[in-house]
Design an enzyme around this catalytic site. Structure first.
Site, PDB file in Angstrom:
ATOM      1  N   HIS A   1     -69.306 -24.792  81.628  1.00  0.00           N
ATOM      2  CA  HIS A   1     -69.579 -23.891  80.512  1.00  0.00           C
ATOM      3  C   HIS A   1     -69.756 -24.732  79.239  1.00  0.00           C
ATOM      4  CE1 HIS A   1     -65.028 -24.133  80.414  1.00  0.00           C
ATOM      5  NE2 HIS A   1     -65.349 -24.544  79.204  1.00  0.00           N
TER       6      HIS A   1
HETATM    7  P1  TYD Z   1     -61.038 -21.842  83.317  1.00  0.00           P
HETATM    8  O1  TYD Z   1     -61.852 -21.528  82.106  1.00  0.00           O
HETATM    9  O2  TYD Z   1     -61.578 -21.383  84.639  1.00  0.00           O
HETATM   10  O3  TYD Z   1     -60.745 -23.406  83.375  1.00  0.00           O
HETATM   11  P2  TYD Z   1     -61.801 -24.618  83.417  1.00  0.00           P
HETATM   12  O4  TYD Z   1     -62.499 -24.635  82.096  1.00  0.00           O
HETATM   13  O5  TYD Z   1     -60.958 -25.829  83.648  1.00  0.00           O
HETATM   14  O6  TYD Z   1     -62.766 -24.397  84.531  1.00  0.00           O
HETATM   15  O7  TYD Z   1     -59.581 -21.264  83.106  1.00  0.00           O
HETATM   16  C1  TYD Z   1     -58.694 -20.978  84.188  1.00  0.00           C
HETATM   17  C2  TYD Z   1     -57.860 -19.770  83.824  1.00  0.00           C
HETATM   18  O8  TYD Z   1     -57.030 -20.057  82.708  1.00  0.00           O
HETATM   19  C3  TYD Z   1     -58.690 -18.556  83.457  1.00  0.00           C
HETATM   20  O9  TYD Z   1     -58.070 -17.417  84.036  1.00  0.00           O
HETATM   21  C4  TYD Z   1     -58.590 -18.472  81.955  1.00  0.00           C
HETATM   22  C5  TYD Z   1     -57.234 -19.095  81.679  1.00  0.00           C
HETATM   23  N1  TYD Z   1     -57.126 -19.774  80.381  1.00  0.00           N
HETATM   24  C6  TYD Z   1     -56.271 -19.273  79.431  1.00  0.00           C
HETATM   25  O10 TYD Z   1     -55.590 -18.244  79.635  1.00  0.00           O
HETATM   26  N2  TYD Z   1     -56.145 -19.927  78.233  1.00  0.00           N
HETATM   27  C7  TYD Z   1     -56.852 -21.054  77.958  1.00  0.00           C
HETATM   28  O11 TYD Z   1     -56.688 -21.648  76.866  1.00  0.00           O
HETATM   29  C8  TYD Z   1     -57.763 -21.561  78.947  1.00  0.00           C
HETATM   30  C9  TYD Z   1     -58.578 -22.813  78.690  1.00  0.00           C
HETATM   31  C10 TYD Z   1     -57.862 -20.891  80.150  1.00  0.00           C
END
Ligand code: TYD
Length: 138
Positions: free
Chosen positions: A51
């Site tokens: 992303h």
């Molecule tokens: P995700 O965006 O999939 O992680 P990455 O960017 O590493 O692929 O995030 C995983 C999960 O964590 C998703 O359910 C959203 C949650 N999350 C939060 O609650 N707070 C945050 O600051 C972040 C970055 C993710």
């Protein structure tokens, strides 16, 4: 390094007991930290991220182990290897990122200038290209 990203080197205070790195807002990193999260337990084959963010400043530091991060600003791409405790990547532009090739002991720490906001995410790579093109026309 591609535009929108730069390396930051932190000062390690080391002696016979080991090393310590301190990070202060607006001093060691160029923004106030409003959120911290860390990633661990990801396998070598896992790909995270995929992303871009509309408006976010972030520093990523591999505080244990190593991983690779693909960075893409719509025009240039670069994959960086993070394996130093005293180096982080500062991502301030509109950058597509993918984290991968995690070592078993990898702990990837993220220091961020904003609270979590799902609305700030762009998951469509074509949108990145469209936004980059429209920026060019301005
Ligand atoms: P995700 O965006 O999939 O992680 P990455 O960017 O590493 O692929 O995030 C995983 C999960 O964590 C998703 O359910 C959203 C949650 N999350 C939060 O609650 N707070 C945050 O600051 C972040 C970055 C993710």
């Amino acid at each position: 390094m591609i535009s929108g990203v730069q390396w930051i080197t932190f000062t390690a205070h080391g002696d016979s007991r080991g090393s310590l790195i301190a990070i202060e807002n607006n001093k060691d990193i160029p923004f106030p930290i409003r959120r911290i999260y860390y990633i661990y337990g990801s396998s070598y084959d896992a790909v995270r991220g995929k992303h871009a963010h509309k408006d976010l400043n972030q520093v990523l530091i591999c505080v244990s182990g190593s991983c690779d991060i693909l960075l893409d600003n719509g025009k240039e791409k670069e994959t960086v290897h993070l394996d130093s405790r005293d180096k982080g990547i500062y991502i301030y532009g509109f950058i597509w990122r993918e984290m991968m090739h995690f070592s078993e002991d990898c702990v990837l720490l993220a220091l961020v200038d904003r609270p979590y906001d799902p609305e700030d995410y762009v998951y469509d790579h074509d949108q990145l290209l469209r936004l980059t093109e429209s920026e060019d026309k301005k």
